[in-house]
Design a protein around this motif. Structure first.
Motif, short mmCIF file in Angstrom:
data_model
loop_
_atom_site.label_atom_id
_atom_site.label_comp_id
_atom_site.label_asym_id
_atom_site.label_seq_id
_atom_site.Cartn_x
_atom_site.Cartn_y
_atom_site.Cartn_z
N UNK A 1 -38.85 6.48 -13.94
CA UNK A 1 -38.51 5.18 -14.53
C UNK A 1 -37.30 4.57 -13.83
N UNK A 2 -36.29 5.41 -13.56
CA UNK A 2 -35.11 4.90 -12.85
C UNK A 2 -35.48 4.43 -11.44
N UNK A 3 -36.31 5.20 -10.76
CA UNK A 3 -36.75 4.80 -9.42
C UNK A 3 -37.53 3.49 -9.48
N UNK A 4 -38.43 3.35 -10.45
CA UNK A 4 -39.22 2.14 -10.57
C UNK A 4 -38.34 0.95 -10.89
N UNK B 1 -34.77 5.31 -2.65
CA UNK B 1 -35.23 6.68 -2.44
C UNK B 1 -34.17 7.69 -2.83
N UNK B 2 -32.90 7.33 -2.62
CA UNK B 2 -31.81 8.25 -2.97
C UNK B 2 -31.63 8.42 -4.47
N UNK B 3 -32.27 7.55 -5.27
CA UNK B 3 -32.17 7.68 -6.73
C UNK B 3 -32.69 9.04 -7.19
N UNK B 4 -33.63 9.62 -6.45
CA UNK B 4 -34.16 10.93 -6.83
C UNK B 4 -33.12 12.04 -6.70
N UNK B 5 -32.03 11.77 -6.01
CA UNK B 5 -30.97 12.77 -5.85
C UNK B 5 -29.85 12.61 -6.86
N UNK B 6 -30.02 11.72 -7.80
CA UNK B 6 -28.92 11.38 -8.71
C UNK B 6 -28.50 12.56 -9.60
N UNK C 1 -30.29 0.28 -7.49
CA UNK C 1 -29.93 1.68 -7.21
C UNK C 1 -28.45 1.92 -7.45
N UNK C 2 -27.61 0.93 -7.11
CA UNK C 2 -26.16 1.07 -7.32
C UNK C 2 -25.85 1.20 -8.82
N UNK C 3 -26.49 0.36 -9.64
CA UNK C 3 -26.23 0.42 -11.07
C UNK C 3 -26.74 1.72 -11.68
N UNK C 4 -27.88 2.21 -11.23
CA UNK C 4 -28.41 3.48 -11.74
C UNK C 4 -27.51 4.65 -11.33
#
Length: 419
Positions: A54-57, A93-98, A122-125
């Motif tokens: 969901x975050x990635x989407x 793509x880097x969101x998966x590393x959060x 992505x910055x906000x997530x």
């Protein structure tokens, strides 16, 4: 609750200041440090995969919206828009590393967000993830830098539809909302951990209290068995020993000793049945025969005299029946154990039992026997009798003293509260 990997210990909750925060294994996985070693990092659950996707989407949707806005922005060239979209794709793509590197991802998105519109989601997530998984000091530094660079960002890339100050204010409010939401989620999770820890502590304390109650019950049962059976079995042992050491005794004495042995064995069996009944019922005062109290002291002395002991009873209590049953029962057991000890260690001596007291002054039980003459046959014993009497007196709120006197006599004196 989802499984989250972090590389810093969760701060101690305010509910337990100054105490070490003990968490069960299921809770440790929630905020367990991520070492990156095989088998150490907890796996993502199905809920984690849904949240991460969901975050990635969301980051991709915001990036697409930003890409569409780039085509209408006259301040952005075609080449810069291509670079912007490439950086935005990498940030999404880097969101998966959060979960694994929340601090590193949040720091890396600061310069990326400064030059890329499509990386805004992505910055906000990344900032939200940092607020969820790290203490406020990390969020303060990263969020503060982001807010401080906001004027620079809109100065380099003015929004074609909003005034400069309005755009800066809106972005600052959005950043504050994301940080506040993340801190709220973190506080909620810490509250859940605190409640789990409290529940675990309460369960542990309840288990310890139950174990302590069982231990005290076992000690009380053991004390009761010792006090009840030792008196009878000592009679049996003493008379059996007399038959062993005097096989040439007259027939009348042998018959009398055998009768005492038979009667003592019968009484011991009856007492054992009484104790078993108490164990089955669970209530000492309601099961088996009535518990002896101070008025039963006369019967105890009479039994000892019939067994051949010389016992003098000096009961100065005006109304023995007025003594509380718990105090009277303790006094009876003390006298019973002292007579048993005198029969074993000072046979043939005259034992004096003195009982004094009044309401408000307390009840005093004193048992004295002189030193025995000659060699005393050894009678095996547990050595726990006087220790048990001290515990009985202490549990009743009194005290017990014992020891030899100057003339060699042995005295036991107990004071018990009354009134």
């Amino acid at each position: 609750m989802s499984t989250v990997s972090v590389d810093e210990t969760v701060p101690e909750p305010p509910a337990f200041p100054g105490r070490r925060w003990l968490m069960p294994s299921a809770v440790i996985h929630e905020f367990a440090p991520d070492t990156g070693r095989p088998g150490r990092r907890p796996r993502r659950t199905a809920r984690d995969w849904i949240v991460d996707f969901s975050c990635f989407l969301l980051a991709v949707l915001v990036g697409i919206a930003g890409a569409d806005a780039l085509t209408d922005n006259p301040h952005v060239s075609h080449d810069l828009a291509v670079v912007d979209q490439l950086l935005g794709a990498l940030a999404c793509a880097a969101v998966w590393l959060r979960r694994r590197w929340p601090v590193g991802l949040a720091v890396a998105t600061i310069p990326v967000g400064l030059v890329s519109d499509t990386a805004g989601g992505a910055c906000l997530i990344a900032l939200f993830t940092l607020a969820v998984h790290r203490p406020f000091r990390y969020v303060a530094w990263v969020g503060g830098i982001s807010v401080a660079l906001t004027p620079v960002y809109f100065w380099l890339r003015p929004d074609p539809e909003l005034p400069y100050l309005v755009a800066v204010a809106l972005f600052g409010l959005l950043t504050a909302a994301v940080v506040g939401w993340g801190m709220f989620v973190r506080s909620k999770r810490q509250l859940m951990l605190s409640l789990r820890d409290r529940t675990r502590r309460a369960e542990t304390e309840a288990r310890l209290r139950a174990e302590q109650a069982q231990r005290l019950a076992r000690e009380a049962i053991a004390r009761e068995m010792h006090d009840v059976l030792a008196h009878r079995l000592t009679l049996l042992s003493v008379h059996a020993g007399a038959l062993e050491f005097r096989p040439d005794a007259p027939g009348e004495e042998i018959a009398r000793a055998a009768g005492v042995i038979r009667e003592s064995a019968h009484e011991a069996l009856q007492d054992l049945r009484e104790i078993i009944g108490v164990l089955r019922a669970g209530e000492p005062d309601e099961a088996g025969r009535p518990q002896p109290t101070l008025p039963a002291l006369d019967t105890l002395v009479a039994e000892s005299r019939e067994a051949g002991m010389k016992v003098t009873l000096d009961n100065r209590v005006t109304d023995p029946a007025a003594v509380p049953s718990s105090v009277g029962r303790t006094a009876y057991r003390i006298a019973q154990e002292c007579l048993t000890n005198a029969r074993k260690h000072a046979p043939g001596t005259e034992v004096t039992v003195t009982v004094t007291g009044a309401p408000g002054e307390g009840l005093v039980v004193s048992v004295r026997n002189p030193a025995p003459e000659g060699e005393v046959p050894h009678v095996p014993g547990s050595g726990q009798g006087l220790i048990g009497l001290g515990e009985r007196a202490m549990l009743a709120g009194g005290r017990l003293e014992h020891g030899p006197e100057e003339d060699g006599a042995f005295r036991v004196r107990a004071w018990l509260p009354w009134g």
